[in-house]
Design an enzyme around this catalytic site. Structure first.
Site, PDB file in Angstrom:
ATOM      1  N   HIS A   1       7.422  17.065  18.625  1.00  0.00           N
ATOM      2  CA  HIS A   1       5.974  17.076  18.846  1.00  0.00           C
ATOM      3  C   HIS A   1       5.434  18.372  18.240  1.00  0.00           C
ATOM      4  CE1 HIS A   1       2.266  17.464  21.291  1.00  0.00           C
ATOM      5  NE2 HIS A   1       2.378  16.174  21.541  1.00  0.00           N
TER       6      HIS A   1
ATOM      7  N   LYS B   1       2.114  13.954  32.807  1.00  0.00           N
ATOM      8  CA  LYS B   1       2.951  12.819  32.422  1.00  0.00           C
ATOM      9  C   LYS B   1       3.860  12.380  33.573  1.00  0.00           C
ATOM     10  CE  LYS B   1       3.191  14.501  27.668  1.00  0.00           C
ATOM     11  NZ  LYS B   1       2.324  13.767  26.735  1.00  0.00           N
TER      12      LYS B   1
HETATM   13  C1  LIG Z   1       7.547  15.402  23.492  1.00  0.00           C
HETATM   14  C2  LIG Z   1       6.326  16.168  23.857  1.00  0.00           C
HETATM   15  N1  LIG Z   1       6.357  17.509  23.844  1.00  0.00           N
HETATM   16  C3  LIG Z   1       5.292  18.236  24.184  1.00  0.00           C
HETATM   17  C4  LIG Z   1       4.108  17.652  24.549  1.00  0.00           C
HETATM   18  C5  LIG Z   1       2.933  18.517  24.879  1.00  0.00           C
HETATM   19  O1  LIG Z   1       2.549  18.354  26.189  1.00  0.00           O
HETATM   20  P1  LIG Z   1       1.182  18.948  26.738  1.00  0.00           P
HETATM   21  O2  LIG Z   1       0.118  18.490  25.796  1.00  0.00           O
HETATM   22  O3  LIG Z   1       1.064  18.354  28.089  1.00  0.00           O
HETATM   23  O4  LIG Z   1       1.331  20.428  26.775  1.00  0.00           O
HETATM   24  C6  LIG Z   1       4.026  16.263  24.578  1.00  0.00           C
HETATM   25  C7  LIG Z   1       2.755  15.600  24.954  1.00  0.00           C
HETATM   26  O5  LIG Z   1       2.258  14.708  24.297  1.00  0.00           O
HETATM   27  C8  LIG Z   1       5.164  15.507  24.225  1.00  0.00           C
HETATM   28  O6  LIG Z   1       5.130  14.168  24.228  1.00  0.00           O
END
Ligand SMILES: Cc1ncc(COP(=O)(O)O)c(C=O)c1O
Lengths: 418, 148
Positions: free
Chosen positions: A135, A238
């Site tokens: 991500h 989530k």
């Molecule tokens: C695999 C992964 N890592 C990190 C994130 C980032 O999470 P957040 O936006 O809640 O900080 C996400 C959220 O979409 C994710 O799916």
């Protein structure tokens, strides 16, 4: 605390999904006159009543700032907030509740580790190893510190079926590798990575590893000690909790060795204009007034998952994934991106002649909520030669009817884009 | 919300399937790239003005959803022979049509009117206007734009 987790429980090893669905007020509301098929939990999950009640109860019954007042409200708030550390510790089987740092979410947790743990250890020419399925939250923070220090970002490749190329990863571990950061479950492909094996490899060379658990914490049992991770991060929104709260778990010896990330109130021991001494972890990393009610409600979300039984959640979501794959095969010209043998409940796909964005709009009109886009994984999209995909992802409240609605919606897409 | 048929009119589906002027312009004197980060849509626009400042030829390339592709296709079809000022005025009227819930049908927009249904889908307005923003960037020699 005055909030109890729903009675929802696994019955004979399988989820009572109808019962669980009843816990989620938003799922009771129709969408465009139809039953809402919410298939975007990988982006953010819906909230059960107990989580909503917990946040409300905090504000209505005992809210005050924490760690400050000697009056009872402040004590109650502090107790409720601090109590969530134990919940998290149990939820991921940490060794010590002081290893649980509350942050805004996975993104902030990764930035914290990048700035406070990794950056001070980097010299020009050093390497940070990630994978091709990260991500953006697990790419950009590393790029930022690499740029600032002259270190290099090295990327382990992804195989055609969406598995991580473990040989490729092994080859990329070098004497200059200072840190490895890897996603546990890909939010785009659904691939479950063999993080235990990666950590074992890394530890042979004393390389610490961060596991991005944003997509694993909500969907499977997690044991950070058995995994061997140095850091594990996830976001409450989530795990059926509120947005704006999340967890950095780190081994105590690491946290103790780390300088603060931000300066301010609550993270200090003593302050004078000449010198400030810092509080021990986890307070050292929690400068300023945190998301008090959010953290408390996050704890209730985690308890909700525990009560539903994580093994049963895995079995349920695996069965839905199998059913979805079976039914999606009915759609001509549909191609699933990410077909690793070991997958979580995420299905990304493209359809000949229909752009994901158009599919998203048509599905929405049919009451089906999916994500259409690059899912914050642009390099991965490039790897698979697509600009965007449609992604359906499952939570514990989804059932076969939701999958059927998706398939019906895609047949409707075919009427427009034949 | 309105019926999907109002959004995905036959004309739009047709222009999506067979986009007009879907090629580079050689030689050209203006060009720009447009990018919609939300959905990854990309468009590259090229055009040539004649001695009187009229758009003599215009074409686009790239990839996008049906709305952005059809919008670009119909835009290029419409603009040939128009002056730069006329093009900018058309954009204003088109923008009004796809964003204002109370916009009256505007016969002067011709075929562009088929995109009016977009206004019921706020998330899709940027798809419909991407080509136009790119046109503006090309005329203003801005080189590239994103819809954020
Ligand atoms: C695999 C992964 N890592 C990190 C994130 C980032 O999470 P957040 O936006 O809640 O900080 C996400 C959220 O979409 C994710 O799916």
């Amino acid at each position: 605390m005055s909030v109890s987790v729903s009675e929802a429980r696994a019955v004979g090893g399988s989820l009572d999904v109808d019962r669980l669905r009843a816990d989620f007020p938003i799922l009771q509301r129709p969408m465009n006159g139809r039953r809402l098929a919410f298939l975007d939990s990988a982006a953010s999950a819906q909230k059960p009543q107990c989580v909503i009640d917990a946040e409300r109860a905090c504000y209505e019954e005992y809210y005050a700032n924490i760690h400050r007042g000697v009056y009872q409200l402040s004590q109650r708030s502090t107790q409720a907030y601090e109590g969530v550390r134990r919940t998290v510790q149990r939820f991921i089987n940490g060794a010590d509740e002081r290893e649980v740092v509350f942050v805004r979410g996975a993104t902030e947790a990764i930035n914290l580790v990048a700035q406070s743990f990794v950056r001070p250890r980097l010299q020009a020419g050093d390497e940070i190893l990630i994978t091709g399925m990260e991500h953006h939250a697990n790419i950009v923070p590393w790029q930022m510190i690499a740029e600032a220090t002259g270190a290099r970002l090295v990327v382990a490749p992804v195989l055609d079926d969406g598995r991580l190329d473990m040989d490729g990863l092994r080859e990329r571990i070098s004497t200059r590798t200072r840190f490895i950061s890897v996603v546990h479950v890909s939010n785009t492909l659904g691939t479950i990575n063999p993080v235990e094996d990666i950590i074992e490899l890394a530890h042979q060379q004393d390389i610490p590893v961060l596991v991005d658990g944003a997509q694993s914490a909500p969907h499977m049992p997690v044991d950070v000690q058995a995994m061997g991770a140095d850091f594990y991060v996830f976001s409450a929104h989530k795990t059926y909790g509120p947005s704006g709260a999340g967890v950095l778990w780190g081994r105590l010896e690491h946290l103790e060795a780390m300088p603060p990330y931000q300066g301010g109130g609550d993270m200090i021991r003593t302050v004078s204009f000449e010198e400030t001494t810092y509080a021990p972890p986890p307070q050292r990393f929690e400068a300023g007034t945190p998301n008090i009610a959010g953290v408390i409600a996050m704890g209730v979300g985690l308890e909700y998952i525990e009560a539903a039984d994580r093994e049963a959640i895995v079995a349920h979501e695996q069965s839905l994934l199998g059913y979805a794959n079976e039914r999606l095969a009915e759609i001509d010209g549909l191609r699933v991106i990410g077909t690793a043998p070991h997958k979580a409940g995420v299905v990304s796909f493209v359809l000949d002649g229909a752009h994901p964005h158009d599919m998203g709009t048509i599905l929405d009109m049919e009451g089906v909520a999916v994500r259409a886009g690059h899912h914050c994984t642009q390099p991965l999209m490039k790897r698979f030669g697509v600009a965007a995909t449609v992604r359906a992802s499952f939570g514990l409240y989804n059932d076969r009817e939701d999958v059927d609605a998706l398939v019906d919606g895609l047949k409707r897409v075919r009427e427009f884009f034949g | 919300m309105s019926d999907l048929r109002e959004l995905y009119q036959e004309v739009i589906l047709d222009h999506n399937k067979q986009p007009r002027n879907f090629h580079g312009i050689d030689p050209h004197d203006h060009e720009a790239d447009g990018y919609n980060p939300l959905c990854g849509d990309q468009i590259h626009l090229e055009l040539r003005l004649d001695d009187e400042g009229r758009i003599e030829d215009i074409g686009f390339q790239g990839q996008g959803c049906a709305i952005s592709t059809a919008s670009a296709s119909i835009m290029t079809e419409t603009l040939k022979g128009h002056t730069v000022e006329e093009a900018k005025a058309l954009f204003d009227r088109f923008h009004h049509l796809v964003t204002d819930d109370h916009a009256e049908p505007d016969p002067s927009l011709g075929k562009l009117g088929v995109l009016a249904g977009v206004r019921d889908y706020p998330m899709r307005v940027k798809c419909a206007t991407l080509a136009w923003h790119t046109l503006q960037a090309a005329l203003d020699e801005k080189g590239e734009i994103t819809t954020e």
